[in-house]
Design a protein around this motif. Structure first.
Motif, PDB file in Angstrom:
ATOM      1  N   MET A 254     -56.658  25.675 -40.540  1.00  0.00           N
ATOM      2  CA  MET A 254     -56.836  24.239 -40.329  1.00  0.00           C
ATOM      3  C   MET A 254     -55.728  23.680 -39.434  1.00  0.00           C
ATOM      4  N   MET A 255     -54.488  24.162 -39.677  1.00  0.00           N
ATOM      5  CA  MET A 255     -53.391  23.701 -38.832  1.00  0.00           C
ATOM      6  C   MET A 255     -53.543  24.218 -37.419  1.00  0.00           C
ATOM      7  N   ALA A 256     -54.095  25.458 -37.284  1.00  0.00           N
ATOM      8  CA  ALA A 256     -54.311  26.007 -35.945  1.00  0.00           C
ATOM      9  C   ALA A 256     -55.331  25.158 -35.193  1.00  0.00           C
ATOM     10  N   VAL A 257     -56.399  24.732 -35.903  1.00  0.00           N
ATOM     11  CA  VAL A 257     -57.409  23.872 -35.274  1.00  0.00           C
ATOM     12  C   VAL A 257     -56.749  22.585 -34.779  1.00  0.00           C
ATOM     13  N   LEU A 258     -55.868  22.007 -35.613  1.00  0.00           N
ATOM     14  CA  LEU A 258     -55.189  20.776 -35.227  1.00  0.00           C
ATOM     15  C   LEU A 258     -54.350  20.974 -33.976  1.00  0.00           C
ATOM     16  N   VAL A 259     -53.628  22.122 -33.921  1.00  0.00           N
ATOM     17  CA  VAL A 259     -52.760  22.364 -32.761  1.00  0.00           C
ATOM     18  C   VAL A 259     -53.594  22.427 -31.492  1.00  0.00           C
ATOM     19  N   VAL A 260     -54.722  23.151 -31.557  1.00  0.00           N
ATOM     20  CA  VAL A 260     -55.594  23.238 -30.378  1.00  0.00           C
ATOM     21  C   VAL A 260     -56.096  21.842 -30.007  1.00  0.00           C
ATOM     22  N   ALA A 261     -56.478  21.050 -31.019  1.00  0.00           N
ATOM     23  CA  ALA A 261     -56.965  19.706 -30.745  1.00  0.00           C
ATOM     24  C   ALA A 261     -55.888  18.866 -30.065  1.00  0.00           C
ATOM     25  N   VAL A 262     -54.631  18.993 -30.527  1.00  0.00           N
ATOM     26  CA  VAL A 262     -53.539  18.238 -29.917  1.00  0.00           C
ATOM     27  C   VAL A 262     -53.371  18.635 -28.463  1.00  0.00           C
ATOM     28  N   ALA A 263     -53.482  19.959 -28.188  1.00  0.00           N
ATOM     29  CA  ALA A 263     -53.281  20.429 -26.816  1.00  0.00           C
ATOM     30  C   ALA A 263     -54.411  19.972 -25.903  1.00  0.00           C
ATOM     31  N   VAL A 264     -55.644  19.957 -26.426  1.00  0.00           N
ATOM     32  CA  VAL A 264     -56.793  19.645 -25.575  1.00  0.00           C
ATOM     33  C   VAL A 264     -56.939  18.136 -25.378  1.00  0.00           C
ATOM     34  N   GLN A 265     -56.643  17.374 -26.430  1.00  0.00           N
ATOM     35  CA  GLN A 265     -56.888  15.943 -26.426  1.00  0.00           C
ATOM     36  C   GLN A 265     -56.105  15.231 -25.314  1.00  0.00           C
ATOM     37  N   ARG A 266     -56.801  14.345 -24.569  1.00  0.00           N
ATOM     38  CA  ARG A 266     -56.113  13.616 -23.498  1.00  0.00           C
ATOM     39  C   ARG A 266     -55.675  12.226 -23.948  1.00  0.00           C
ATOM     40  N   ASN A 267     -56.312  11.719 -25.014  1.00  0.00           N
ATOM     41  CA  ASN A 267     -55.951  10.384 -25.489  1.00  0.00           C
ATOM     42  C   ASN A 267     -54.701  10.490 -26.370  1.00  0.00           C
ATOM     43  N   LEU A 268     -53.607   9.854 -25.941  1.00  0.00           N
ATOM     44  CA  LEU A 268     -52.334  10.055 -26.630  1.00  0.00           C
ATOM     45  C   LEU A 268     -52.344   9.451 -28.026  1.00  0.00           C
ATOM     46  N   PHE A 269     -53.144   8.403 -28.238  1.00  0.00           N
ATOM     47  CA  PHE A 269     -53.218   7.810 -29.577  1.00  0.00           C
ATOM     48  C   PHE A 269     -53.741   8.832 -30.584  1.00  0.00           C
ATOM     49  N   SER A 270     -54.831   9.544 -30.180  1.00  0.00           N
ATOM     50  CA  SER A 270     -55.353  10.575 -31.077  1.00  0.00           C
ATOM     51  C   SER A 270     -54.325  11.674 -31.298  1.00  0.00           C
ATOM     52  N   VAL A 271     -53.581  12.005 -30.232  1.00  0.00           N
ATOM     53  CA  VAL A 271     -52.576  13.060 -30.372  1.00  0.00           C
ATOM     54  C   VAL A 271     -51.558  12.672 -31.429  1.00  0.00           C
ATOM     55  N   VAL A 272     -51.098  11.394 -31.396  1.00  0.00           N
ATOM     56  CA  VAL A 272     -50.099  10.954 -32.369  1.00  0.00           C
ATOM     57  C   VAL A 272     -50.656  11.044 -33.785  1.00  0.00           C
ATOM     58  N   VAL A 273     -51.909  10.585 -33.954  1.00  0.00           N
ATOM     59  CA  VAL A 273     -52.502  10.631 -35.296  1.00  0.00           C
ATOM     60  C   VAL A 273     -52.649  12.078 -35.758  1.00  0.00           C
ATOM     61  N   LEU A 274     -53.079  12.961 -34.833  1.00  0.00           N
ATOM     62  CA  LEU A 274     -53.263  14.364 -35.216  1.00  0.00           C
ATOM     63  C   LEU A 274     -51.938  15.012 -35.594  1.00  0.00           C
ATOM     64  N   THR A 275     -50.856  14.686 -34.858  1.00  0.00           N
ATOM     65  CA  THR A 275     -49.567  15.279 -35.244  1.00  0.00           C
ATOM     66  C   THR A 275     -49.124  14.763 -36.607  1.00  0.00           C
ATOM     67  N   GLY A 276     -49.460  13.502 -36.923  1.00  0.00           N
ATOM     68  CA  GLY A 276     -49.147  13.000 -38.263  1.00  0.00           C
ATOM     69  C   GLY A 276     -49.880  13.796 -39.329  1.00  0.00           C
ATOM     70  N   ILE A 277     -51.182  14.073 -39.081  1.00  0.00           N
ATOM     71  CA  ILE A 277     -51.948  14.881 -40.038  1.00  0.00           C
ATOM     72  C   ILE A 277     -51.327  16.266 -40.158  1.00  0.00           C
ATOM     73  N   TYR A 278     -50.937  16.822 -39.017  1.00  0.00           N
ATOM     74  CA  TYR A 278     -50.300  18.147 -39.024  1.00  0.00           C
ATOM     75  C   TYR A 278     -49.059  18.142 -39.914  1.00  0.00           C
TER      76      TYR A 278
END
Lengths: 169, 142
Positions: A1-25
């Protein structure tokens, strides 16, 4: 699950989503640390990693555009470098003693002394606190100084620039 | 977010409990998980929540900038002062055994003040960094 999040953070271009995803991580990481019985570290990860860093990143995001710019060139070289470093680290872990091996050096060096004598010597039942504040007091003093220096650096940088801006108007 | 009734009420209700929890984490850190670093971050989070909902100027009235800035240094000075106190009482730097006639009690006292220093510095630095970021691009009198 954490690996999926990391890939999502790398692929995602919207920085707001990136911040939220790193919080979940960070929260997932905190749960992993609880599962490993490292409650103090888990608490720090949850409050600092998921709480304060997310707020600070959102605050920084407020000042910049919310979308990441397209990279100027193909990210092949950085990808190769990070895969190489990752492979080297995985190769390094092969030399570590097995997980929860009682004869691992970390369990036979100073840890038994801390666990056996900390309560008698310091009167503090939480061994983590005893090690942090007493046995390793110098290290913690250094860490506190680092935190102070970081704060002083931020104050020095941001305040001067703001005054310049006002002077220009 | 100043005009949202739900947010205002919830934030007002939450802030004292978060601060109380920070104090619990601080002073219970010797017995359970927690300590100065975590308590400082939680205390800063309480004020940041207040600042987000009620605006930065309200939070600045609550905790003036001058106090936050001096607390940043005071925390480190408390920590270093515990070390100097050990020196003055005839021990080594950061030697807690000499802080009280009973060495174990001296350890407890040293750890207590060291954790206080860590919490003070960490919370004020976090708060300061947040308010430095948040005040940029804003009119301060908003």
């Amino acid at each position: 699950m954490m690996a999926v999040l990391v890939v999502a953070v790398a692929v995602q271009r919207n920085l707001f989503s990136v911040v939220v995803l790193t919080g979940i991580y960070s929260f997932l990481m905190a749960s992993v640390l609880v599962a490993l019985d490292a409650v103090d570290v888990a608490m720090t990860e949850a409050s600092v990693g998921a709480g304060i860093s997310t707020v600070l990143l959102l605050g920084a995001l407020y000042l910049v555009r919310a979308d990441e710019a397209k990279p100027m060139h193909r990210p092949l070289l950085p990808l190769l470098v990070s895969i190489g470093v990752g492979a080297a680290l995985v190769y390094g872990t092969l030399g570590l003693p097995a997980f929860s091996d009682p004869n691992a050096p970390i369990h036979t060096h100073v840890a038994p002394r801390y666990l056996n004598d900390a309560l008698r010597e310091t009167g503090v039942p939480n061994v983590v606190t005893a090690v942090l504040a007493s046995y390793r007091g110098y290290d913690t003093l250094g860490e506190t100084t680092v935190v102070f220096t970081a704060g002083a650096g931020v104050v020095a940088l941001l305040r001067r620039r703001r005054r310049d801006g006002e002077g220009g108007k | 977010m100043k005009n949202d009734l739900v947010l205002r009420v919830v934030a007002k209700l939450f802030t004292p409990f978060v601060l109380l929890f920070a104090l619990y984490v601080q002073f219970h850190g010797e017995l359970g998980p927690g300590g100065g670093f975590q308590a400082g971050v939680i205390a800063a989070a309480a004020v940041i929540l207040y600042a987000i909902v009620f605006g930065l100027p309200a939070a600045r009235r609550l905790v003036p900038d001058a106090i936050v800035e001096s607390l940043m240094a005071i925390g480190v000075l408390i920590y270093a002062g515990v070390g100097v106190a050990g020196l003055l009482l005839g021990g080594a730097y950061l030697d807690y055994f000499v802080l009280d006639r009973d060495p174990v009690h001296g350890q407890e006292r040293g750890i207590f003040w060291v954790e206080v220093g860590v919490a003070v510095t960490v919370s004020s630095v976090m708060l300061k960094i947040f308010s430095m970021f948040a005040s940029r691009g804003h009119d301060p009198d908003e």
